[in-house]
Write an enzyme that holds these catalytic residues in place. Structure first.
Site, PDB file in Angstrom:
ATOM      1  N   TYR A 168      -0.941   0.222  10.510  1.00 45.13           N
ATOM      2  CA  TYR A 168      -1.012  -0.339   9.178  1.00 45.13           C
ATOM      3  C   TYR A 168       0.187   0.110   8.339  1.00 45.13           C
ATOM      4  O   TYR A 168       0.729  -0.429   7.526  1.00 45.13           O
ATOM      5  CB  TYR A 168      -2.465   0.126   8.698  1.00 45.13           C
ATOM      6  CG  TYR A 168      -2.531  -0.221   7.193  1.00 45.13           C
ATOM      7  CD1 TYR A 168      -2.626  -1.444   6.754  1.00 45.13           C
ATOM      8  CD2 TYR A 168      -2.786   0.740   6.032  1.00 45.13           C
ATOM      9  CE1 TYR A 168      -3.028  -2.001   5.427  1.00 45.13           C
ATOM     10  CE2 TYR A 168      -2.860   0.244   4.838  1.00 45.13           C
ATOM     11  CZ  TYR A 168      -2.994  -1.020   4.485  1.00 45.13           C
ATOM     12  OH  TYR A 168      -3.520  -1.343   3.065  1.00 45.13           O
ATOM     13  N   LYS A 200       2.879  -2.152   6.481  1.00 44.71           N
ATOM     14  CA  LYS A 200       3.102  -1.778   5.095  1.00 44.71           C
ATOM     15  C   LYS A 200       4.467  -1.428   4.634  1.00 44.71           C
ATOM     16  O   LYS A 200       4.858  -2.146   3.702  1.00 44.71           O
ATOM     17  CB  LYS A 200       2.000  -1.293   4.234  1.00 44.71           C
ATOM     18  CG  LYS A 200       0.781  -1.925   4.393  1.00 44.71           C
ATOM     19  CD  LYS A 200       0.696  -3.115   3.681  1.00 44.71           C
ATOM     20  CE  LYS A 200      -0.683  -3.908   3.553  1.00 44.71           C
ATOM     21  NZ  LYS A 200      -0.855  -4.830   2.988  1.00 44.71           N
ATOM     22  N   SER A 254       0.744  -1.239   0.051  1.00 41.95           N
ATOM     23  CA  SER A 254       0.093   0.069  -0.093  1.00 41.95           C
ATOM     24  C   SER A 254       0.884   1.257   0.014  1.00 41.95           C
ATOM     25  O   SER A 254       1.935   1.329   0.431  1.00 41.95           O
ATOM     26  CB  SER A 254      -0.879   0.123   1.384  1.00 41.95           C
ATOM     27  OG  SER A 254      -1.423   1.211   1.568  1.00 41.95           O
TER      28      SER A 254
END
Length: 257
Positions: A152, A156, A139
């Site tokens: 998150y 990533k 991402s």
């Protein structure tokens, strides 16, 4: 250009909906045998070209269950050629107050689970004359975090480094690459961007003037799975429409087209 993957065996984690389902359909269309996994079996499995994906229930955050997904593919197809680590995601969370349990869960799903699966897949692929391919779905949050994405985004970012590290260790027989995804309009897009006006406003910040759709990501996976990408290893393919136009530019000169 067409990619013929007949006789190839593929795993797509989280392959029952959204981006994962689109990736699964692309591989089915190319003739591959595909196994998907998820914590619960969906009402309908992805299908394309007269073919339907197989399913195995698994929580890939658990190392033993992650390994069982790979073992299930080998038992069903006799081999494993491509692993797509697609399962991931996170709800928005305030970094100042989020619980340690939440952080651990998000990091495990988005970073450790791909590691667990890659280890088991590599063990299988190293024994195959043609080796194999591992694709991680990353991402842009790992490059450019937004508020509410601390755990998150960190996971990533780690996944991108893991991709390069595994490419160093698993070669030459197994290649490892990453498809790094920008803003995607899935069936859950309204939870992040609101109604059509919100989606349109976000689209105006992207050079291509639209958000990606799941098929854009699936096409990138198929490209990296084709013989044309045979010397591509340890790299990120950005699927983000050119990134985002700087806010300072939009504030000074709004785009209306």
């Amino acid at each position: 250009m067409t990619t013929d993957l007949r006789g190839k065996a593929v795993i797509v984690t989280g392959g029952t909906r959204g981006i994962g389902a689109a990736i699964t359909r692309r591989y089915l269309e190319a003739g591959a045998d595909v196994l998907v996994c998820g914590r619960t079996e969906p009402e309908a499995l992805p299908e394309a070209g007269g073919r339907v994906a197989g399913f195995v229930p698994a929580d890939v955050r658990q190392p033993d269950q992650a390994a069982q997904v790979v073992d299930a593919a080998v038992a069903r197809f006799g081999r494993l050629d491509i692993l797509v680590n697609n399962a991931g995601g996170s709800p928005a969370a305030d970094a100042a107050t989020v619980s340690p349990r939440f952080v651990a869960s998000i990091v495990t799903l988005n970073l450790l689970a791909p590691f667990y699966l890659a280890q088991r897949a590599n063990a299988v692929m190293q024994e195959q004359p043609e080796g194999g391919l591992i694709l991680n779905i990353g991402s842009v949050a790992g490059r450019d975090p937004a508020p509410g994405t601390a755990a998150y985004a960190a996971a990533k970012a780690g996944l991108a480094t893991l991709t390069r590290a595994l490419a160093l260790e698993f070669g030459p027989r197994v290649r490892v690459n990453q498809v790094t995804v920008g803003l995607v309009r899935t069936e859950l897009a309204h939870l992040h961007y609101g109604d059509e006006a919100g989606v349109a406003a976000v689209a105006r910040t992207i050079p291509l003037r639209r958000m990606a759709v799941p098929d854009d990501v699936a096409d990138a996976c198929l490209l990296l799975s084709s013989p044309l990408a045979g010397y591509v290893n340890g790299t990120e393919l950005l699927v983000d429409g050119g990134g985002e136009i700087p806010a300072r530019f939009l504030a000074a000169k709004p785009r209306t087209e």
